[in-house]
Design an enzyme around this catalytic site. Structure first.
Site, short mmCIF file in Angstrom:
data_model
loop_
_atom_site.label_atom_id
_atom_site.label_comp_id
_atom_site.label_asym_id
_atom_site.label_seq_id
_atom_site.Cartn_x
_atom_site.Cartn_y
_atom_site.Cartn_z
N GLN A 294 25.45 46.41 62.83
CA GLN A 294 24.75 45.77 61.55
C GLN A 294 25.48 44.85 60.77
OE1 GLN A 294 21.50 46.26 61.92
NE2 GLN A 294 20.98 44.76 60.23
N HIS A 297 26.07 41.01 61.31
CA HIS A 297 25.06 40.08 61.29
C HIS A 297 25.43 38.94 60.06
CE1 HIS A 297 21.68 40.73 63.47
NE2 HIS A 297 21.40 42.10 63.30
N GLU A 363 15.20 48.70 56.92
CA GLU A 363 14.80 47.96 57.73
C GLU A 363 14.85 48.72 59.23
OE1 GLU A 363 15.65 43.75 59.86
OE2 GLU A 363 17.15 44.31 58.46
N HIS A 364 16.09 48.89 59.40
CA HIS A 364 16.27 49.91 60.65
C HIS A 364 16.66 51.38 60.49
CE1 HIS A 364 17.45 45.66 61.68
NE2 HIS A 364 16.82 45.93 62.69
N ASP A 397 16.95 45.10 69.12
CA ASP A 397 17.19 43.73 68.93
C ASP A 397 17.31 42.95 70.07
OD1 ASP A 397 18.13 43.99 66.11
OD2 ASP A 397 20.38 44.23 66.36
N HIS A 457 -27.75 38.15 41.82
CA HIS A 457 -27.80 38.83 43.04
C HIS A 457 -28.98 39.65 43.33
CE1 HIS A 457 -23.72 37.78 42.78
NE2 HIS A 457 -23.16 38.33 43.80
#
Length: 466
Positions: A294, A297, A363-364, A397, A457
């Site tokens: 990770q 990245h 996220e993960h 991934d 209405h």
């Protein structure tokens, strides 16, 4: 004398034992140590103010003169200036034949892997699409229902900066196709051959070799056809996209925030992140490898370890230090910078580990514990869940099936990752066939309208009375 020598030897052995104990714990932890109380979700605006100003200027330039669509000349000029195409480049699109050529140029193994990943992503997306359907129910005097239909044109962005990301091509374009979108645009700056090969496999209708805000503008507003000096079409018109998806840099994020509303977007993605819940049964070597994966990245990525066992944290930290130094450049430098802002958390038990994870909504989220499925089932907030030692986040991934475009920055508390649903419209309808059977509903509507003070209405409903 003998007793003095024995005492000295005993003291020496004792000092050695103490030194060994200290040497098993890194003197400088790769992951900053934090307590559970120190871990709080930091809600940050993913849009960088400077990037927002620059993206605004670029979008204005693309549509200068009050144009509704982007000027092809302006798009080409911006692409040249920002390095998307060479200074003497004459096109911002990639012909389908060149994408096919890139695919044919791969080795047999590379083509096989690309095709395999496409198949798994498509199978999962097809299952998602099949999970929602048109429905019809009875209402007083008639019928009501919903229809599920794809948007007309989808825009997909695949980053092309630090590393080529053909996996992002597959995750976005294949999902749009599975949703049923009849036209799919892919944008990726300076696309590598593997990116073009992925575009061929995924079935993109047009490939724009531009990135940043200019790519988002081109997909959001469309681009007029580009004509050469003789009036012949040199690049086809690009229709405005109804939805734009895919992660990107800060200019992509800023531009998506600007066009949101003009078209739909999937999310405003922030830095990527992984959180691993590990107990004493976890394999430190594997946990460290996943944290580093990770971290490589991006320099702003975050890798977080949460454990109820101090020895596990020490072992993982030592493994991170060993493994990160074995990476090639530029991966090593990128990972080290990311790890400098990553951290570990020692909790009193697994319940507290889960509470810390839920607070951050990573996220993960990896679960590497005994009874991993049970622990995972108790976790409430995350983008994607990876259960057990064998389930590496990197398998997600690279196309196990579920999409790898996931919510970051704690947004997993209220939303999910990219899916066919981003490209679908669920629209409702109703029809009254028997006026006499809907009179109770008419009376209710008249009464509620007057309670709300909306006399117009009420009278519209009364017009349907017998």
């Amino acid at each position: 004398m003998a007793s003095r020598l024995l005492a000295t030897a005993a003291l020496f052995l004792s000092l050695l034992s103490i030194a060994a104990a200290f040497s098993s714990t890194p003197t400088t932890a790769m992951l900053t140590r934090r307590t559970p109380a120190e871990v709080q979700l930091e809600i940050k605006d993913p849009v960088d103010p400077a990037a927002l100003a620059q993206a605004t200027a670029i979008l204005d330039e693309l549509r200068a003169g009050g144009r509704s669509a982007c000027s092809p000349a302006a798009l080409l000029a911006v692409a040249r200036r920002l390095g998307d195409v060479p200074k003497d480049g004459t096109s911002y699109t990639v012909p389908a034949a060149r994408c096919k050529e890139a695919y044919d140029g791969l080795s047999d193994d590379e083509r096989r892997s690309l095709t395999n990943i496409h198949g798994r992503v498509r199978a999962f997306a097809d299952a998602q699409r099949a999970s929602v359907a048109d429905v019809e129910v009875d209402i007083p005097g008639g019928k009501a229902g919903q229809t599920v239909s794809p948007c007309r044109a989808a825009g997909c962005y695949a980053p092309g900066g630090r590393y080529p990301l053909p996996s992002s091509v597959l995750m976005t374009v294949v999902t749009a196709r599975a949703a049923g979108c009849p036209y799919v645009v892919l944008a990726s700056p300076r696309p590598a051959p593997i990116t073009l090969a992925a575009a061929h496999v995924a079935g993109a209708d047009v490939v724009l070799c531009v990135g940043g805000a200019q790519a988002i503008g081109a997909m959001a507003y469309g681009v007029d056809a580009r004509l050469d000096e003789g009036g012949t079409e040199a690049a086809p018109a690009v229709p405005p996209c109804d939805v734009i998806v895919g992660p990107g840099n800060k200019w992509v994020t800023a531009a998506k925030s600007i066009v949101n509303g003009h078209c739909g977007i999937d999310m405003l993605a922030g830095p990527s992140e992984v959180l691993v819940i590990a107990d004493k049964t976890a394999d430190a070597q594997i946990v460290a490898a996943d944290l580093i994966a990770q971290a490589e990245h991006d320099v702003v990525a975050r890798a977080i370890l949460v454990s109820d066992d101090g020895d596990t944290i020490d072992k993982v930290d030592a493994e991170v230090a060993r493994q990160v130094d074995a990476l090639p450049e530029p991966n090593r430098s990128t990972a080290k910078e990311a790890l400098a802002q990553s951290f570990s958390v020692l909790c009193r038990d697994i319940d507290e580990c889960i509470a810390v994870s839920d607070r951050l909504a990573p996220e993960h989220l990896e679960i590497q514990t005994a009874n991993a499925q049970e622990v995972g089932d108790r976790c409430a907030n995350y983008g994607g869940l990876f259960v057990g030692t064998n389930c590496a986040e990197v398998l997600g991934d690279y196309g196990a099936g579920p999409n790898h475009t996931l919510p970051t920055g704690g947004t997993g508390r209220y939303t999910g990752g990219l899916s066919v649903f981003n490209f679908l419209r669920i629209r409702t309808w109703m029809r009254i066939d028997r006026k006499e059977e809907c009179q109770g509903m008419v009376e209710d509507s008249v009464r509620m309208a007057r309670l709300e003070g909306l006399e117009g209405h009420a009278r519209a409903a009364e017009a349907r009375k017998l």
